[in-house]
Motif scaffolding. Structure first.
Motif, PDB file in Angstrom:
ATOM      1  N   ASN A 151      36.354  51.898  36.968  1.00 14.17           N
ATOM      2  CA  ASN A 151      36.143  50.782  37.564  1.00 14.17           C
ATOM      3  C   ASN A 151      35.575  51.087  38.742  1.00 14.17           C
ATOM      4  O   ASN A 151      36.046  51.495  39.540  1.00 14.17           O
ATOM      5  N   PRO A 152      33.957  50.759  38.859  1.00 11.70           N
ATOM      6  CA  PRO A 152      33.548  51.149  40.180  1.00 11.70           C
ATOM      7  C   PRO A 152      34.058  50.417  41.539  1.00 11.70           C
ATOM      8  O   PRO A 152      33.874  51.267  42.445  1.00 11.70           O
ATOM      9  N   LYS A 153      34.579  49.131  41.364  1.00 14.08           N
ATOM     10  CA  LYS A 153      35.091  48.644  42.612  1.00 14.08           C
ATOM     11  C   LYS A 153      36.525  49.368  42.985  1.00 14.08           C
ATOM     12  O   LYS A 153      36.488  49.562  44.080  1.00 14.08           O
ATOM     13  N   VAL A 154      37.133  49.664  41.950  1.00 10.72           N
ATOM     14  CA  VAL A 154      38.459  50.439  42.328  1.00 10.72           C
ATOM     15  C   VAL A 154      38.007  51.921  42.762  1.00 10.72           C
ATOM     16  O   VAL A 154      38.833  52.323  43.861  1.00 10.72           O
ATOM     17  N   VAL A 155      37.223  52.514  42.156  1.00 10.21           N
ATOM     18  CA  VAL A 155      36.890  53.770  42.744  1.00 10.21           C
ATOM     19  C   VAL A 155      36.232  53.734  44.086  1.00 10.21           C
ATOM     20  O   VAL A 155      36.678  54.600  45.109  1.00 10.21           O
ATOM     21  N   SER A 156      35.413  52.664  44.524  1.00  3.84           N
ATOM     22  CA  SER A 156      34.924  52.549  45.607  1.00  3.84           C
ATOM     23  C   SER A 156      35.771  52.331  46.653  1.00  3.84           C
ATOM     24  O   SER A 156      36.003  52.895  47.923  1.00  3.84           O
ATOM     25  N   PHE A 157      36.726  51.533  46.560  1.00  2.00           N
ATOM     26  CA  PHE A 157      37.701  50.981  47.435  1.00  2.00           C
ATOM     27  C   PHE A 157      38.643  52.322  47.815  1.00  2.00           C
ATOM     28  O   PHE A 157      38.708  52.498  49.040  1.00  2.00           O
ATOM     29  N   TRP A 158      38.987  53.135  46.829  1.00  2.00           N
ATOM     30  CA  TRP A 158      39.950  54.147  46.978  1.00  2.00           C
ATOM     31  C   TRP A 158      39.158  55.350  47.762  1.00  2.00           C
ATOM     32  O   TRP A 158      39.695  55.912  48.649  1.00  2.00           O
ATOM     33  N   THR A 159      37.935  55.546  47.276  1.00  2.00           N
ATOM     34  CA  THR A 159      37.095  56.443  47.959  1.00  2.00           C
ATOM     35  C   THR A 159      36.897  56.323  49.667  1.00  2.00           C
ATOM     36  O   THR A 159      36.981  57.176  50.435  1.00  2.00           O
ATOM     37  N   SER A 160      36.706  54.782  49.720  1.00  2.00           N
ATOM     38  CA  SER A 160      36.403  54.357  51.075  1.00  2.00           C
ATOM     39  C   SER A 160      37.895  54.470  52.016  1.00  2.00           C
ATOM     40  O   SER A 160      37.785  55.190  53.095  1.00  2.00           O
ATOM     41  N   GLU A 161      38.816  54.239  51.112  1.00  2.00           N
ATOM     42  CA  GLU A 161      40.211  54.443  51.867  1.00  2.00           C
ATOM     43  C   GLU A 161      40.399  56.166  52.230  1.00  2.00           C
ATOM     44  O   GLU A 161      40.893  56.504  53.505  1.00  2.00           O
ATOM     45  N   MET A 162      40.230  56.810  51.236  1.00  2.00           N
ATOM     46  CA  MET A 162      40.357  58.232  51.373  1.00  2.00           C
ATOM     47  C   MET A 162      39.409  58.701  52.714  1.00  2.00           C
ATOM     48  O   MET A 162      39.682  59.623  53.407  1.00  2.00           O
ATOM     49  N   MET A 163      38.157  58.465  52.506  1.00  2.00           N
ATOM     50  CA  MET A 163      37.330  58.876  53.856  1.00  2.00           C
ATOM     51  C   MET A 163      37.690  58.658  55.109  1.00  2.00           C
ATOM     52  O   MET A 163      37.453  59.257  56.030  1.00  2.00           O
TER      53      MET A 163
END
Length: 459
Positions: A151-163
């Motif tokens: 899911n692009p939204k889920v992946v984008s959120f988690w990637t942003s949190e990690m970064m």
């Protein structure tokens, strides 16, 4: 005493005063230095917090307690002993914010694995020290079955949190993205490796140090504390208590659903089929464990327990007080509200409650049919029968009397009794008087009304 001697004494006193001031200053400086050295050698305590479990609600509540205790004790450092394969993203985010907002700095000691959600937790710490052979990374989002979520939204959120967590302490955010996003293509120059599309970046202890994702490699917590220069500090170990471990188990979605099934079915069976005892005890114990687990985990408050008890009381009252269903509806709402407010996640609680209700209805239905003779509804059902043996005759049998003759046992004025083939039957005439011992014939039957006439009047 002459003037010269007075001046000599005065000069001596001045010299002694100056010397006293100098000695006092030296003593003050020496004592200050000694105190500073003592303070530097003793300092605040080092809290070693064990986080060697799956990242979920139990770990979050335990760490909240541990960090609260460390802050109240004004600890100098928290060493978070981390060994996890990950867990739930929402709990990892909460734990990460707890670490970054704490007044006590955190050093994460990776003992084995700090992958997935564990990587995010580690990135929020001021220092990361890794054990030889340990790894960090592989933080792609997966579902409960272990399948990758695209899911692009889920992946984008988690990637942003990690970064963002990587940026907190000047770690390369692109490497954090490579640990999370399958589509990211990142060159890790320090180790001479490129993360290709479709892969997930994982770093060993040595690679993490080279890439700036760890500051040191240590074989044990003792070595890590020594590297931090805190080996002479008081060391306090914090592990989950038995109640916290029990609460973690009791608040898992599967166990929560089982407790609700046992609780609802047990109480319902005890109410509908009184006398067993065991279902009532099992149901009560299940609800106690449910609320104890959520209370110990910090999710449930007293208001949740009060709502639930009030709901049960209202449902019981509905069985004995006619309220046209009002008490039952209010009780059901109160029970649902108590369960939902006690759980950490309302959606999970509603799903668990729906499954529990469905399964409980099936269990109660099966047992109610098997033991129907013991049901509470038997108190409200009239089971006495008006049988022929007791002198009652059905309407169909009375219609068969038409045309039959008998002898009056009593005068008919116009009602009385007639003997027809040895059976006493209450009859009436059409208004005429018939004396006792007269032969009569049944001419009509209307419900329970049997009409007769004198036999000789029909000839």
């Amino acid at each position: 005493m002459d003037f010269r001697r007075i001046m000599q004494w005065r000069a001596l006193l001045l010299r002694m005063s100056a010397l006293s001031i100098m000695i006092g200053c030296l003593l003050s400086w020496a004592s200050g230095a000694a105190l500073a050295e003592q303070s530097g050698s003793v300092g605040g305590a080092v809290y070693v917090v064990h986080a060697e479990q799956t990242v979920k609600s139990g770990l979050q509540s335990f760490l909240e307690r541990a960090y609260r205790e460390a802050e109240e004790a004004r600890a100098e450092r928290i060493v978070l002993r981390l060994n996890t394969y990950g867990g739930l993203v929402d709990h990892a985010v909460e734990i990460g914010h707890l670490i970054r907002e704490s007044k006590v700095p955190t050093t994460v000691f990776v003992e084995g694995k700090a992958v997935s959600a564990g990587t995010y937790i580690a990135l929020n710490a001021q220092n990361i020290i890794m054990q030889p052979g340990s790894t960090i990374g592989a933080a792609a989002v997966v579902d409960e079955s272990g399948e990758l979520i695209d899911n692009p939204k889920v992946v984008s959120f988690w990637t942003s949190e990690m970064m963002e967590a990587a940026r907190l302490h000047d770690r390369n955010p692109d490497y954090a993205a490579a640990m999370t996003d399958l589509n990211a293509v990142v060159e890790v120059k320090e180790i001479g490796r490129t993360k290709a599309r479709g892969d997930i970046l994982t770093l060993t202890a040595t690679e993490a140090v080279k890439a700036g994702y760890a500051e040191h490699i240590a074989a044990s917590v003792d070595e890590a504390i020594q590297w931090l220069g805190l080996d002479e500090r008081t060391r306090i170990e914090l592990e989950p208590t038995w109640s916290e471990r029990l609460a973690e188990w009791l608040t898992s979605p599967v166990m929560m659903t089982i407790l609700l099934i046992l609780g609802i079915a047990g109480i319902a069976i005890e109410m509908l089929l009184p006398g067993f005892g065991v279902p009532g005890l099992v149901g009560t114990a299940s609800f106690i464990l449910f609320f104890f687990g959520h209370y110990a985990a910090g999710f449930a408050g007293q208001e949740s327990i009060v709502l639930f008890i009030a709901g049960v009381v209202l449902l019981v009252a509905e069985l004995f007080i006619p309220s046209f269903g009002i008490l039952g509806v209010l009780g059901s709402i109160a029970i649902v509200a108590g369960v939902v407010t006690a759980a950490q996640d309302a959606v999970t609680a509603l799903y668990a409650l729906a499954i529990a209700l469905f399964v409980s209805v099936i269990i109660v239905y099966v047992l109610a049919r098997k033991y129907s003779h013991r049901g509470i509804w038997n108190k409200f059902i009239l089971r006495d029968k008006l049988t022929t043996e007791q002198g009652y005759v059905s309407n169909s049998l009375r219609e068969s009397l038409i045309g039959r003759t008998g002898t009056t046992l009593t005068p008919l004025r116009p009602a009385g009794a007639v003997d027809i083939d040895g059976e006493r039957i209450d009859v009436v005439t059409d208004g005429q008087y018939i004396g006792s011992g007269v032969t009569v014939t049944v001419v009509a039957v209307d419900g329970t009304r049997v009409v007769v006439k004198a036999a000789d009047s029909l000839n």
